[in-house]
Every structure is written in C-alpha cells, then in structure tokens.
Design a protein around this motif. Sequence first.
Motif, PDB file in Angstrom:
ATOM      1  N   ASP A  89     -65.028 -34.379  -8.881  1.00 26.62           N
ATOM      2  CA  ASP A  89     -64.935 -35.697  -8.254  1.00 26.62           C
ATOM      3  C   ASP A  89     -65.848 -36.642  -9.025  1.00 26.62           C
ATOM      4  O   ASP A  89     -66.604 -36.221  -9.892  1.00 26.62           O
ATOM      5  N   VAL A 147     -60.460 -35.080  -7.295  1.00 22.41           N
ATOM      6  CA  VAL A 147     -60.675 -36.018  -6.193  1.00 22.41           C
ATOM      7  C   VAL A 147     -61.047 -37.352  -6.827  1.00 22.41           C
ATOM      8  O   VAL A 147     -61.863 -37.390  -7.748  1.00 22.41           O
ATOM      9  N   PHE A 148     -60.450 -38.447  -6.362  1.00 23.12           N
ATOM     10  CA  PHE A 148     -60.534 -39.714  -7.081  1.00 23.12           C
ATOM     11  C   PHE A 148     -61.577 -40.692  -6.526  1.00 23.12           C
ATOM     12  O   PHE A 148     -61.700 -41.798  -7.050  1.00 23.12           O
ATOM     13  N   SER A 149     -62.306 -40.306  -5.496  1.00 24.37           N
ATOM     14  CA  SER A 149     -63.340 -41.183  -4.954  1.00 24.37           C
ATOM     15  C   SER A 149     -64.456 -40.328  -4.381  1.00 24.37           C
ATOM     16  O   SER A 149     -64.316 -39.111  -4.198  1.00 24.37           O
ATOM     17  N   SER A 163     -53.653 -35.181  -7.009  1.00 24.98           N
ATOM     18  CA  SER A 163     -53.997 -34.606  -8.322  1.00 24.98           C
ATOM     19  C   SER A 163     -53.169 -33.360  -8.606  1.00 24.98           C
ATOM     20  O   SER A 163     -52.800 -33.104  -9.765  1.00 24.98           O
ATOM     21  N   ILE A 172     -54.879 -42.592   2.778  1.00 25.37           N
ATOM     22  CA  ILE A 172     -56.171 -42.507   2.087  1.00 25.37           C
ATOM     23  C   ILE A 172     -56.841 -43.878   2.064  1.00 25.37           C
ATOM     24  O   ILE A 172     -58.058 -44.000   2.298  1.00 25.37           O
ATOM     25  N   TRP A 176     -56.839 -36.457  -1.489  1.00 23.26           N
ATOM     26  CA  TRP A 176     -56.691 -36.690  -2.927  1.00 23.26           C
ATOM     27  C   TRP A 176     -56.168 -35.468  -3.666  1.00 23.26           C
ATOM     28  O   TRP A 176     -55.456 -35.605  -4.669  1.00 23.26           O
TER      29      TRP A 176
END
Length: 255
Positions: free
Chosen positions: A98, A159-161, A179, A58, A175
């Motif tokens: 997100d 989702v982290f970005s 999670s 990632i 992502w």
Amino acid sequence: MSSDQPALFETNPEPALPTYTPEDFPFFHGPQALARNGLIDESWVPTLLPFSAQLRGIAQELAARSQAGERLLPDPALMLRALELPAEQVKVLIVGQDPYPTPGHAIGLSFATEAQVRPLPRSLSNIYRELHDDLGIPPAAHGDLSAWQDQGVMLLNQVFSVGAGAAGSHQKIGWTHISAAVIDRLNRCSPAVIALLWGNQAQKLAPQLDQSIILRSAHPSPLSASRGFFGSKPFSAINRELRALGREEISWQLP
C-alpha cells in the motif's frame, strides 16, 4: 499593547486537512470519466467497468473517513496513477502493498515518492543499493520512479490508499478486488509480463500470475532486506528475461 497589534509570539495555525465528498474522488464517476480526464489509460476501462459500483463505494468510504478527520494519502487524483500505463505496454510488474503512510511521500506508484522527498524511504534506499550492486548504477538522489513507468514498468500497489501514519489501514475497503482484476488482465498479456514479487504478501499473488514470468525475493524493507533481497539481482534478471522475449530492456538509470 493595543488589541490591533500582533502578538509578540504568534504561531501559524496548522493548515486544515482536506475534507472530501464522494464526488471528489475521480473514480466515483466511473472508469470512462477517469480515462476521459487522463487519469487512467483507455485500455483499463473494460477491466474496471465491472467494478464501477465498488469504486463508488470506496469513494464513499474514503469520504466518510476524511470527514471523520483521517488524512488520506495520496491525493485522490493519484490513487489510480499506476493505470496511466497502457495495458499493452506493460513489460514488468513490480508489486507493492500500500502507499507510504508519510504525508508527502505517496504518489500512486509503488515504492516511488515525490522528487523532493528527503530522506528517501528506507525500502527505496535498499532498492537503490541493490540496483547499484546489480548493475553498478549509482543511487538516484530522488525517489521519482516515473521514468521506469514510462518504459513499461507498472508500479502497482495492491491497495491504492492509506491513512496518514497508519500503514495497512485501507486494506479492507475493497481495493484488493480492483488490483486483482488489474493483475488478472496483465496475466493474459502476450508477450508475457515479468512479475517482480518482493516479500510474502506479494508472493501470494503467484497463482494469479500463472501465465507470467515470476521473479521473487525477500522484501526490500529494512526488516527483511538482508534475508534475501540483497544479492537477488532483480534488475539484470528482468533485462535478461526481456531479451529472451525479444523485447527492449529497461534502462534502470533514473534521470
């Protein structure tokens, strides 16, 4: 006018977008390094260790996007901020999709923003409206929800970005595997975690939360808030469930 005199109507150039290498993403260096640097709690290291290679992948993908001119949100050091909360202290899970795609908004906690952001995102304004209707708490002037996190509320995006201005643009870079592992760990907590699932996307997680207490409603976004979010009274419901579990209630009033 001589060449060394300033132009009459000079404009300041736009600041250059940050360009990252894979090593600039703290999770590239592995879960132990994240915990060592205080970016996640130590309790999450066993959950993330099996995904070390995926986290490096990632980071490589995000670096490539950055070098191609994409603005990444939030700051790399904040992408896993939800995991600052120790696993054993999580009482409530609020699932987002997100990060906000507006620059300056995303801080690594679902639905939250930096304290100085104005106007507030409309989803967050709707959350505050429902909080007022549910518990009589006046809407906060800011969007910093870290006081909820401090009391055991995990504000977790799936989702982290995200790319600036492009909601959902990072949904397929891996992502969701991370999670999902976090959610699986929370599902095995005792006492049970209370999972608040707003909207269809979050409610797809219900099978993964079969040992948790699930509360669900429509999403607070302007497109759906009037179709079941308003009037759902999630905050009083959470505190009612916490009392039944013998756990301390959440003080939803923000400082």
